[in-house]
Design a protein around this motif. Structure first.
Motif, PDB file in Angstrom:
ATOM      1  N   SER A  12       0.830  -1.210   0.000  1.00 27.78           N
ATOM      2  CA  SER A  12       0.000   0.000   0.000  1.00 27.78           C
ATOM      3  C   SER A  12       0.862   1.257   0.000  1.00 27.78           C
ATOM      4  O   SER A  12       0.536   2.240  -0.678  1.00 27.78           O
ATOM      5  N   ILE A  13       1.953   1.235   0.751  1.00 30.82           N
ATOM      6  CA  ILE A  13       2.861   2.390   0.786  1.00 30.82           C
ATOM      7  C   ILE A  13       3.484   2.616  -0.584  1.00 30.82           C
ATOM      8  O   ILE A  13       3.542   3.747  -1.088  1.00 30.82           O
ATOM      9  N   VAL A  14       3.949   1.525  -1.199  1.00 29.27           N
ATOM     10  CA  VAL A  14       4.528   1.638  -2.544  1.00 29.27           C
ATOM     11  C   VAL A  14       3.464   2.129  -3.530  1.00 29.27           C
ATOM     12  O   VAL A  14       3.735   2.978  -4.392  1.00 29.27           O
ATOM     13  N   ALA A  15       2.248   1.601  -3.395  1.00 23.60           N
ATOM     14  CA  ALA A  15       1.155   2.015  -4.281  1.00 23.60           C
ATOM     15  C   ALA A  15       0.858   3.492  -4.136  1.00 23.60           C
ATOM     16  O   ALA A  15       0.539   4.176  -5.119  1.00 23.60           O
ATOM     17  N   PHE A  16       0.958   4.015  -2.923  1.00 25.35           N
ATOM     18  CA  PHE A  16       0.716   5.434  -2.705  1.00 25.35           C
ATOM     19  C   PHE A  16       1.706   6.281  -3.497  1.00 25.35           C
ATOM     20  O   PHE A  16       1.321   7.239  -4.183  1.00 25.35           O
ATOM     21  N   PHE A  17       2.990   5.943  -3.422  1.00 34.27           N
ATOM     22  CA  PHE A  17       3.995   6.732  -4.136  1.00 34.27           C
ATOM     23  C   PHE A  17       3.847   6.595  -5.648  1.00 34.27           C
ATOM     24  O   PHE A  17       4.004   7.584  -6.382  1.00 34.27           O
ATOM     25  N   ILE A  18       3.514   5.413  -6.127  1.00 36.51           N
ATOM     26  CA  ILE A  18       3.351   5.215  -7.575  1.00 36.51           C
ATOM     27  C   ILE A  18       2.110   5.959  -8.075  1.00 36.51           C
ATOM     28  O   ILE A  18       2.130   6.573  -9.151  1.00 36.51           O
ATOM     29  N   SER A  19       1.030   5.930  -7.304  1.00 36.28           N
ATOM     30  CA  SER A  19      -0.219   6.566  -7.745  1.00 36.28           C
ATOM     31  C   SER A  19      -0.158   8.084  -7.655  1.00 36.28           C
ATOM     32  O   SER A  19      -0.745   8.785  -8.483  1.00 36.28           O
ATOM     33  N   PHE A  20       0.525   8.613  -6.640  1.00 34.59           N
ATOM     34  CA  PHE A  20       0.539  10.058  -6.413  1.00 34.59           C
ATOM     35  C   PHE A  20       1.790  10.753  -6.955  1.00 34.59           C
ATOM     36  O   PHE A  20       1.903  11.973  -6.843  1.00 34.59           O
ATOM     37  N   TYR A  21       2.682  10.001  -7.580  1.00 35.79           N
ATOM     38  CA  TYR A  21       3.899  10.600  -8.115  1.00 35.79           C
ATOM     39  C   TYR A  21       3.544  11.656  -9.170  1.00 35.79           C
ATOM     40  O   TYR A  21       2.899  11.375 -10.172  1.00 35.79           O
ATOM     41  N   LYS A  22       3.925  12.896  -8.913  1.00 35.63           N
ATOM     42  CA  LYS A  22       3.663  14.017  -9.831  1.00 35.63           C
ATOM     43  C   LYS A  22       2.204  14.066 -10.277  1.00 35.63           C
ATOM     44  O   LYS A  22       1.903  14.312 -11.444  1.00 35.63           O
ATOM     45  N   ILE A  23       1.299  13.858  -9.344  1.00 33.51           N
ATOM     46  CA  ILE A  23      -0.120  13.866  -9.709  1.00 33.51           C
ATOM     47  C   ILE A  23      -0.562  15.255 -10.170  1.00 33.51           C
ATOM     48  O   ILE A  23      -1.591  15.410 -10.825  1.00 33.51           O
ATOM     49  N   TRP A  24       0.192  16.249  -9.827  1.00 34.92           N
ATOM     50  CA  TRP A  24      -0.127  17.617 -10.259  1.00 34.92           C
ATOM     51  C   TRP A  24       0.269  17.869 -11.717  1.00 34.92           C
ATOM     52  O   TRP A  24      -0.029  18.927 -12.263  1.00 34.92           O
ATOM     53  N   TYR A  25       0.932  16.874 -12.341  1.00 31.97           N
ATOM     54  CA  TYR A  25       1.423  17.093 -13.698  1.00 31.97           C
ATOM     55  C   TYR A  25       0.737  16.112 -14.652  1.00 31.97           C
ATOM     56  O   TYR A  25       0.604  14.924 -14.329  1.00 31.97           O
ATOM     57  N   PRO A  26       0.314  16.585 -15.813  1.00 32.32           N
ATOM     58  CA  PRO A  26       0.347  17.975 -16.261  1.00 32.32           C
ATOM     59  C   PRO A  26      -0.777  18.799 -15.642  1.00 32.32           C
ATOM     60  O   PRO A  26      -1.849  18.263 -15.343  1.00 32.32           O
ATOM     61  N   ALA A  27      -0.519  20.083 -15.506  1.00 28.32           N
ATOM     62  CA  ALA A  27      -1.530  21.008 -14.979  1.00 28.32           C
ATOM     63  C   ALA A  27      -2.437  21.462 -16.119  1.00 28.32           C
ATOM     64  O   ALA A  27      -2.704  22.653 -16.301  1.00 28.32           O
ATOM     65  N   GLN A  28      -2.884  20.483 -16.902  1.00 29.25           N
ATOM     66  CA  GLN A  28      -3.744  20.740 -18.052  1.00 29.25           C
ATOM     67  C   GLN A  28      -4.805  19.647 -18.120  1.00 29.25           C
ATOM     68  O   GLN A  28      -4.651  18.561 -17.539  1.00 29.25           O
ATOM     69  N   VAL A  29      -5.863  19.937 -18.841  1.00 30.03           N
ATOM     70  CA  VAL A  29      -6.937  18.961 -19.030  1.00 30.03           C
ATOM     71  C   VAL A  29      -6.417  17.794 -19.858  1.00 30.03           C
ATOM     72  O   VAL A  29      -5.808  17.990 -20.915  1.00 30.03           O
ATOM     73  N   VAL A  30      -6.648  16.579 -19.367  1.00 27.80           N
ATOM     74  CA  VAL A  30      -6.163  15.367 -20.023  1.00 27.80           C
ATOM     75  C   VAL A  30      -7.351  14.506 -20.449  1.00 27.80           C
ATOM     76  O   VAL A  30      -8.226  14.185 -19.637  1.00 27.80           O
ATOM     77  N   PHE A  31      -7.401  14.145 -21.709  1.00 27.15           N
ATOM     78  CA  PHE A  31      -8.376  13.208 -22.290  1.00 27.15           C
ATOM     79  C   PHE A  31      -9.791  13.510 -21.789  1.00 27.15           C
ATOM     80  O   PHE A  31     -10.262  14.637 -21.912  1.00 27.15           O
ATOM     81  N   ASP A  32     -10.483  12.512 -21.195  1.00 24.34           N
ATOM     82  CA  ASP A  32     -11.890  12.679 -20.826  1.00 24.34           C
ATOM     83  C   ASP A  32     -12.100  13.455 -19.539  1.00 24.34           C
ATOM     84  O   ASP A  32     -13.240  13.498 -19.030  1.00 24.34           O
ATOM     85  N   GLU A  33     -11.057  14.068 -19.006  1.00 22.81           N
ATOM     86  CA  GLU A  33     -11.290  15.067 -17.965  1.00 22.81           C
ATOM     87  C   GLU A  33     -12.161  16.188 -18.516  1.00 22.81           C
ATOM     88  O   GLU A  33     -12.830  16.892 -17.751  1.00 22.81           O
ATOM     89  N   THR A  34     -12.155  16.352 -19.832  1.00 26.55           N
ATOM     90  CA  THR A  34     -13.034  17.347 -20.457  1.00 26.55           C
ATOM     91  C   THR A  34     -14.496  17.075 -20.123  1.00 26.55           C
ATOM     92  O   THR A  34     -15.296  18.016 -20.013  1.00 26.55           O
ATOM     93  N   HIS A  35     -14.860  15.798 -19.976  1.00 20.54           N
ATOM     94  CA  HIS A  35     -16.247  15.444 -19.674  1.00 20.54           C
ATOM     95  C   HIS A  35     -16.509  15.418 -18.170  1.00 20.54           C
ATOM     96  O   HIS A  35     -17.409  16.094 -17.673  1.00 20.54           O
ATOM     97  N   PHE A  36     -15.709  14.624 -17.451  1.00 21.54           N
ATOM     98  CA  PHE A  36     -16.080  14.309 -16.076  1.00 21.54           C
ATOM     99  C   PHE A  36     -15.728  15.434 -15.108  1.00 21.54           C
ATOM    100  O   PHE A  36     -16.388  15.584 -14.076  1.00 21.54           O
TER     101      PHE A  36
END
Length: 705
Positions: A12-36
């Motif tokens: 779970s600890i490893v999963a946290f770092f892999i999932s949240f690594y640079k989660i702020w990047y890119p600071a742009q709309v990605v794919f279907d973020e346009t919808h949801f």
């Protein structure tokens, strides 16, 4: 047990770092973020929208956005649009699926542990999931799949826990895990309609379970069997229905203002929304009003003009030679029809509204003639009746009578502009005024065909009164006291369900990154989610080829071993010890069914599909990898104590640990190699992009090839 907890915590600890690594990047709309992302904003603004997916995940995003102060004003219009300076908490929104992705790693581990597998076996599916590039990329963006996968794994975990208690039936724990299974199954379905695949898998497993309970050796009375049946109906049918309905109840309760989704819904529904433009445009239709009639399906307007049908037609058939009645795309003076009564009206001159079931005449204003249909073949369809107009003459009276049928109306319901569509049924011949997109020849100026359809309920027989000449609906309604109408929840729910299914199946537009299911297991196509040409950075969704191909191999091995075992059993040969065989067939068979039902139904879908539709099947495949790995490399069987049977818990051997290290090291190597495409950073030079193009069919950007 402590070793299991330590191992799960580390994962779970490893999963946290892999999932949240640079989660702020890119600071742009990605794919279907346009919808949801946009839909979350609509919830916060409480403006009605339409989507083909159920509402739960979008409601969750909206709740997170609301708690983080998002006002819903950012529209998520285009891929690549910046979040910087827009007051949108995109990191917090992305953190929701990322957090659930961490929990999903623990659930993968927990499913294997509760299924009775050894420590090393539990690590395999969890590790493969943890290091899958497509899963990591998909489940750290403002998308639905990470939430759906979490609830899918919750359902599987709960069902395994429930099955473990089959010798402790009707206990508090037994009931708890049964109800948890039904609840999580409904939550999964409330995110995406593909949750029906999981419903099918749990349903099949439950039927097998009930079939086993019928066995006379179990010694269950009919009363006890009835109790099992009722319990499953309550936990796996009634409760999921309530939970699923609940998500839509919240959806309608939140979205109370008119919005971009209005146009998909019926007039009755639109009248339940505050500030509905339809409500402002709607007026009661009264006798002697001059109205336009818009065809519901094609949006063309009933039209006539001072030109005749040719006599004869090109095919030699004879027409009436009467005035043409057609449908035109634009409104002009020839598009207005006066509604004439066929019953006495009050002598005081008070306006009288037209109601459902009234019999009327329609006068064409421009040519001062009455609409009729008669037993003459229509211009393009000899099987249908011609519509024309005639002068005011008593001899034509019965041919000019039409009954107003308002769709879904009760007795005495009022006909309203922009309200419910109507069918105009000819009194004498019982045909309905009908139109379709077929164009008439040049003699009718290529206007749209109109004729009489004997199938009164055909979708093309519905028309909408769209305008009353000389009356401004907006001005009139603004002077009235505005009252929002109420409608039963079940009507809203059923209407939306039908629309969701209709539009979901209708998503057939071509897309450059679309793919068909046959290519998914081999990973022949990916999906470009985002790119920045200036920095040469890109997010390209493709799975971990090591894990996916190992998954394919495990499917083949499972099918082969199961087949050989079945043949041997028929010949009275026992190749595998009974406890090992039962665990392999029951647990592995369940995971295999999960994979089958999350994959093969897509072959029957004609809508546009993408690689990420395969991710739930991949996860089920990873669970099967664990089953096959345990069978091949772990001695004995990790089996819980059930009844009077006690089997020694299996211990992973040096051989099994070496095999696990090799397998996960390969998965890790591929994950790291593809990581720049997963996280969108760093940008790669052309030769490095080309190296990562493992198949010619991958559509990577910024390469030299």
């Amino acid at each position: 047990m402590s070793m299991y907890l330590v191992d799960e915590s580390v994962l779970s600890i490893v999963a946290f770092f892999i999932s949240f690594y640079k989660i702020w990047y890119p600071a742009q709309v990605v794919f279907d973020e346009t919808h949801f992302g946009k839909f979350a904003g609509y919830y916060i603004k409480r403006t009605y929208f339409f989507d083909v997916h159920p509402p739960l995940a979008k409601l969750m995003f909206a709740a997170v956005g609301y708690l983080l102060g998002f006002d819903g004003q950012f529209e998520f219009e285009n891929i690549g649009e910046t979040y910087i300076g827009q007051s949108v908490p995109y990191i917090g929104l992305r953190a929701l699926p990322a957090t659930l992705n961490v929990a999903s790693v623990a659930l993968m581990y927990g499913i294997m542990q509760q299924s009775g597998y050894s420590l090393v076996t539990c690590i395999i599916p969890a590790g493969l999931y943890l290091l899958d590039n497509a899963i990591v990329a998909q489940n750290r963006l403002i998308l639905l799949d990470g939430i759906m996968i979490f609830f899918m794994l919750c359902t599987i975990y709960s069902f395994v826990r429930f099955r473990k208690l089959r010798r402790n039936e009707f206990s508090v724990s037994w009931w708890g895990w049964l109800l948890a299974t039904g609840t999580c199954m409904a939550l999964n379905l409330s995110v995406k309609m593909v949750g029906l695949f999981l419903v099918g898998a749990i349903g099949m497993a439950t039927l097998v379970d009930m079939w086993e309970l019928l066995c006379i050796q179990r010694g269950l009375t009919w009363k006890r069997l009835s109790g099992h049946f009722i319990a499953r109906c309550v936990g796996l049918i009634a409760l999921p229905i309530i939970v699923y309905l609940g998500s839509f109840y919240i959806h309608f309760a939140v979205l109370t203002f008119s919005g971009p989704g209005d146009v998909f819904m019926s007039a009755d529904f639109q009248n339940t929304l505050q500030l509905s433009p339809l409500r402002l445009q709607s007026l009661d239709v009264e006798y002697y009003n001059n109205i336009t009639l818009m065809h519901k399906d094609t949006k063309a307007f009933l039209h006539s003009h001072n030109y005749k049908y040719p006599v004869p037609y090109e095919d030699g058939r004879i027409s009436s030679g009467g005035q043409q009645v057609v449908a035109a795309n634009e409104v002009d003076g020839n598009s207005y029809w006066r509604i004439r009564p066929t019953k006495p009206l009050p002598i005081n001159g008070e306006p009288v509204v037209v109601r459902h079931g009234d019999v009327i005449q329609l006068e064409h204003i421009e040519t001062e003639s009455l609409l009729i249909t008669h037993d003459v073949a229509s211009p393009l369809l000899p099987s249908q009746q011609e519509f024309t107009t005639v002068p005011f003459d008593e001899q034509y009276y019965n041919d000019t009578l039409f009954t107003v049928h308002i769709e879904g109306a009760e007795e005495n319901s009022v006909w309203r502009t922009f309200g419910r569509p109507v069918r105009l049924i000819h009194q004498k011949t019982k045909v309905a005024l009908w139109s379709r997109r077929e164009k008439l020849p040049a003699w009718a100026f290529h206007h749209q065909d109109v004729n009489g359809n004997r199938n009164q309920l055909h979708s093309g027989t519905y028309w909408v009164a769209s305008d009353i000449q000389g009356r401004n609906a907006t001005e009139i309604n603004q002077e009235k006291e505005y009252t929002v109408e109420k409608r039963p929840f079940w009507l809203d729910f059923l209407e939306l369900q039908i629309l969701m299914l209709k539009y979901n199946s209708g998503l057939k537009d071509d897309h450059p990154y679309a793919s068909r299911p046959v290519s998914w297991p081999l990973m022949l196509r990916g999906v470009a989610y985002w790119g920045n040409e200036a920095t040469r950075e890109q997010i390209y969704i493709t799975g971990n080829i090591a894990g996916w191909w190992i998954g394919l191999a495990s499917l083949g091995l499972f099918a082969t071993i199961a087949s050989i075992n079945a043949i041997a059993q028929k010949r009275g040969i026992s190749l595998i010890q009974k406890p090992v065989r039962q665990r392999f067939m029951n647990s592995g068979g369940f995971f295999a069914v999960l994979w089958l039902l999350h994959y093969f139904p897509f072959f029957g879908m004609q809508r546009v599909l993408y690689l990420h539709h395969y991710l739930p099947a991949v996860i089920c495949n990873y669970l099967l990898v664990g089953t096959v790995f345990h069978f091949l490399f772990v001695s004995g069987i990790d089996f819980p104590v059930t009844g009077n049977i006690t089997l020694q818990r299996a211990r992973g051997s040096i051989k099994s640990w070496l095999a696990a290290v090799m397998l996960l090291s390969t998965q890790l190597a591929v994950f790291v190699f593809l990581a720049p495409l997963t996280y969108g950073n760093p940008g790669l030079p052309s030769e490095q992009v080309d190296r990562r193009k493992l198949f010619k069919t991958w559509d990577l950007q910024y390469g030299s090839k």
